[in-house]
Motif scaffolding. Structure first.
Motif, PDB file in Angstrom:
ATOM      1  N   ASP A  18       0.844  -1.213   0.000  1.00  0.00           N
ATOM      2  CA  ASP A  18       0.000   0.000   0.000  1.00  0.00           C
ATOM      3  C   ASP A  18       0.870   1.251   0.000  1.00  0.00           C
ATOM      4  O   ASP A  18       0.524   2.261  -0.621  1.00  0.00           O
ATOM      5  CB  ASP A  18      -1.021  -0.010   1.144  1.00  0.00           C
ATOM      6  CG  ASP A  18      -0.391  -0.030   2.516  1.00  0.00           C
ATOM      7  OD1 ASP A  18       0.638  -0.716   2.718  1.00  0.00           O
ATOM      8  OD2 ASP A  18      -0.909   0.665   3.415  1.00  0.00           O
ATOM      9  N   ASP A  19       2.044   1.185   0.648  1.00  0.00           N
ATOM     10  CA  ASP A  19       3.014   2.283   0.500  1.00  0.00           C
ATOM     11  C   ASP A  19       3.377   2.452  -0.969  1.00  0.00           C
ATOM     12  O   ASP A  19       3.511   3.576  -1.475  1.00  0.00           O
ATOM     13  CB  ASP A  19       4.321   1.984   1.254  1.00  0.00           C
ATOM     14  CG  ASP A  19       4.143   1.686   2.729  1.00  0.00           C
ATOM     15  OD1 ASP A  19       3.584   0.626   3.047  1.00  0.00           O
ATOM     16  OD2 ASP A  19       4.561   2.518   3.549  1.00  0.00           O
ATOM     17  N   ASN A  43       7.076  -2.498   8.002  1.00  0.00           N
ATOM     18  CA  ASN A  43       6.478  -3.716   7.444  1.00  0.00           C
ATOM     19  C   ASN A  43       7.507  -4.833   7.297  1.00  0.00           C
ATOM     20  O   ASN A  43       7.211  -6.000   7.520  1.00  0.00           O
ATOM     21  CB  ASN A  43       5.874  -3.431   6.068  1.00  0.00           C
ATOM     22  CG  ASN A  43       4.598  -2.619   6.152  1.00  0.00           C
ATOM     23  OD1 ASN A  43       3.807  -2.810   7.083  1.00  0.00           O
ATOM     24  ND2 ASN A  43       4.395  -1.722   5.207  1.00  0.00           N
ATOM     25  N   MET A 155      -0.342   8.298   7.731  1.00  0.00           N
ATOM     26  CA  MET A 155      -1.249   7.169   7.919  1.00  0.00           C
ATOM     27  C   MET A 155      -0.930   6.548   9.268  1.00  0.00           C
ATOM     28  O   MET A 155       0.211   6.146   9.518  1.00  0.00           O
ATOM     29  CB  MET A 155      -1.061   6.126   6.808  1.00  0.00           C
ATOM     30  CG  MET A 155      -2.139   5.030   6.806  1.00  0.00           C
ATOM     31  SD  MET A 155      -1.873   3.777   8.045  1.00  0.00           S
ATOM     32  CE  MET A 155      -3.523   3.496   8.670  1.00  0.00           C
ATOM     33  N   ASN A 164      -5.510  -2.791  14.318  1.00  0.00           N
ATOM     34  CA  ASN A 164      -5.351  -3.938  13.422  1.00  0.00           C
ATOM     35  C   ASN A 164      -4.254  -4.896  13.880  1.00  0.00           C
ATOM     36  O   ASN A 164      -4.316  -6.075  13.621  1.00  0.00           O
ATOM     37  CB  ASN A 164      -5.160  -3.511  11.944  1.00  0.00           C
ATOM     38  CG  ASN A 164      -3.962  -2.598  11.726  1.00  0.00           C
ATOM     39  OD1 ASN A 164      -3.253  -2.241  12.658  1.00  0.00           O
ATOM     40  ND2 ASN A 164      -3.742  -2.208  10.483  1.00  0.00           N
ATOM     41  N   GLU A 170      -3.181   0.443  15.921  1.00  0.00           N
ATOM     42  CA  GLU A 170      -2.878   0.316  14.480  1.00  0.00           C
ATOM     43  C   GLU A 170      -1.374   0.082  14.343  1.00  0.00           C
ATOM     44  O   GLU A 170      -0.577   0.591  15.139  1.00  0.00           O
ATOM     45  CB  GLU A 170      -3.342   1.603  13.778  1.00  0.00           C
ATOM     46  CG  GLU A 170      -3.092   1.654  12.295  1.00  0.00           C
ATOM     47  CD  GLU A 170      -1.674   2.045  11.941  1.00  0.00           C
ATOM     48  OE1 GLU A 170      -1.170   1.576  10.911  1.00  0.00           O
ATOM     49  OE2 GLU A 170      -1.058   2.809  12.718  1.00  0.00           O
ATOM     50  N   PHE A 171      -0.959  -0.642  13.297  1.00  0.00           N
ATOM     51  CA  PHE A 171       0.429  -1.092  13.144  1.00  0.00           C
ATOM     52  C   PHE A 171       1.461   0.036  13.243  1.00  0.00           C
ATOM     53  O   PHE A 171       2.421  -0.053  14.011  1.00  0.00           O
ATOM     54  CB  PHE A 171       0.576  -1.831  11.800  1.00  0.00           C
ATOM     55  CG  PHE A 171       1.972  -2.321  11.528  1.00  0.00           C
ATOM     56  CD1 PHE A 171       2.447  -3.490  12.105  1.00  0.00           C
ATOM     57  CD2 PHE A 171       2.828  -1.603  10.694  1.00  0.00           C
ATOM     58  CE1 PHE A 171       3.740  -3.942  11.860  1.00  0.00           C
ATOM     59  CE2 PHE A 171       4.120  -2.043  10.443  1.00  0.00           C
ATOM     60  CZ  PHE A 171       4.583  -3.215  11.034  1.00  0.00           C
TER      61      PHE A 171
HETATM   62  C1  BDR Z   1      -0.280   0.447   7.988  1.00  0.00           C
HETATM   63  O1  BDR Z   1       0.589  -0.627   8.369  1.00  0.00           O
HETATM   64  C2  BDR Z   1       1.231  -1.163   7.242  1.00  0.00           C
HETATM   65  O2  BDR Z   1       1.093  -2.535   7.222  1.00  0.00           O
HETATM   66  C3  BDR Z   1       0.648  -0.482   6.031  1.00  0.00           C
HETATM   67  O3  BDR Z   1       1.659  -0.244   5.075  1.00  0.00           O
HETATM   68  C4  BDR Z   1       0.072   0.799   6.562  1.00  0.00           C
HETATM   69  O4  BDR Z   1       1.036   1.838   6.566  1.00  0.00           O
HETATM   70  C5  BDR Z   1      -1.708   0.018   8.199  1.00  0.00           C
HETATM   71  O5  BDR Z   1      -1.924  -0.290   9.530  1.00  0.00           O
END
Ligand code: BDR
Ligand code: CA
Length: 316
Positions: A18-19, A43, A155, A164, A170-171
């Motif tokens: 997604d990056d 990641n 983000m 998540n 969130e990560f």
């Molecule tokens: C974020 O964590 C990564 O896995 C994705 O690239 C995004 O930046 C989402 O939680």
């Protein structure tokens, strides 16, 4: 007609499929001038994020943009990676050649500091797409840069959607909560793309087919990356595709009017193991704490994908 000069940005990132889409969207957009890509561990480890950033620049034919290596690990906690989502390389899916362009000499943190000092105050926007380690290190080493940053559009985080990587976090924020705390307390204007909004941007079959139908190599590579990337979230959420988290940052720079949010207070949990990295977002204004971030909660996802397709079509 006078054209507006392109907005200078630094993309700080841990690619990640997604990056990758975020980077390609920025490279395809004449409104933006990508000064550099600064890589961070996230990641996947730093050796791979620096590699992946260069692969993407070569795919887009933009070897003129430097890639700097940044922090190899978070400020305090051990590095947590996400190969379970992104695959062993971080860019699993398409078959991509190893990069040939070298890394830029020097270090990402020095580059960020130097650029903000040299360029006019208020001109450079930072776009963090991974853990905030590089940005925090720059702010701690050179506090004079804070008032010179136009804006940080990042983000990270989540509120109503939960986390998540843990139920609360969130990560990106979880991986380096201490860095996130530095950034959110820096006084720099922040716009954040939390899971609440990124989970609205789903890679449905029809959307991936439209990207593939662009007919260029970049479109095919993006389609293959997204087909790999979505399997994790589709299985987890039973959703109609995977969420395109990081491209929300770039789409916001291009079309802020398709996003909606509120300027609120956001604090980062750095003490409790149970909720480590949670973004405590005062959406309802119950604390009286000063607002420090624009928290985006909604997006017109069809407009987002129309923009993405229009721009990816410009790439090789
Ligand atoms: C974020 O964590 C990564 O896995 C994705 O690239 C995004 O930046 C989402 O939680
Ligand atoms: Ca990322």
């Amino acid at each position: 007609m006078t054209l507006k000069p392109a907005r200078p940005i630094i993309i700080d990132t841990d690619p990640g499929q997604d990056d990758a889409v975020a980077i390609l969207l920025a490279l395809a957009s004449p409104e933006l001038q990508v000064l550099a890509i600064t890589a961070v561990a996230g990641n996947v480890p730093l050796a791979l994020t620096t590699r992946n950033a260069r692969i993407l620049l070569e795919l887009a034919g933009r070897q003129d943009i430097p890639v700097y290596a940044g922090a190899i690990r978070p400020l305090v906690r051990p590095l947590v990676t996400a190969e379970n989502v992104h695959g062993k390389t971080g860019l699993d899916g398409p078959d991509l050649p190893e990069p040939t362009m070298p890394l830029a000499p020097g270090d990402a943190i020095d580059f960020i500091i130097r650029t903000l000092r040299e360029r006019p105050a208020g001109s450079v926007t930072l776009c963090p797409l991974g853990p905030l380690t590089n940005i925090a290190l720059a702010l701690v080493r050179a506090p004079d840069i804070a008032p010179r940053i136009a804006e940080i559009v990042l983000m990270g985080g989540g509120c109503f959607e939960g986390g998540n990587i843990t139920p609360a976090a969130e990560f990106n924020i979880f991986v380096d909560p201490h860095a996130a705390e530095v950034v959110f307390k820096s006084g720099v204007p922040i716009t954040m793309m939390p899971l609440d909004v990124t989970h609205q941007v789903l890679t449905t079959r029809a959307r991936i087919a439209a990207i593939r139908a662009l007919g260029n190599r970049s479109g095919e590579v993006v389609a293959q990356m997204l087909e790999f990337f979505e399997r994790f979230d589709v299985a987890k959420y039973q959703s109609d595709g995977g969420p395109l988290h990081d491209p929300c940052v770039i789409a916001y720079l291009l079309r802020p009017e398709i996003f909606q949010g509120r300027h609120i207070n956001v604090e980062i949990e750095t003490r409790s193991e149970l909720t480590m990295g949670m973004t405590v977002a005062d959406w309802w204004g119950v604390t009286g704490r000063a607002a420090n971030a624009r928290f985006i909660r909604k997006v017109d996802s069809d407009a987002f994908f129309a923009l993405l397709c229009e721009r990816l079509a410009q790439l090789p």
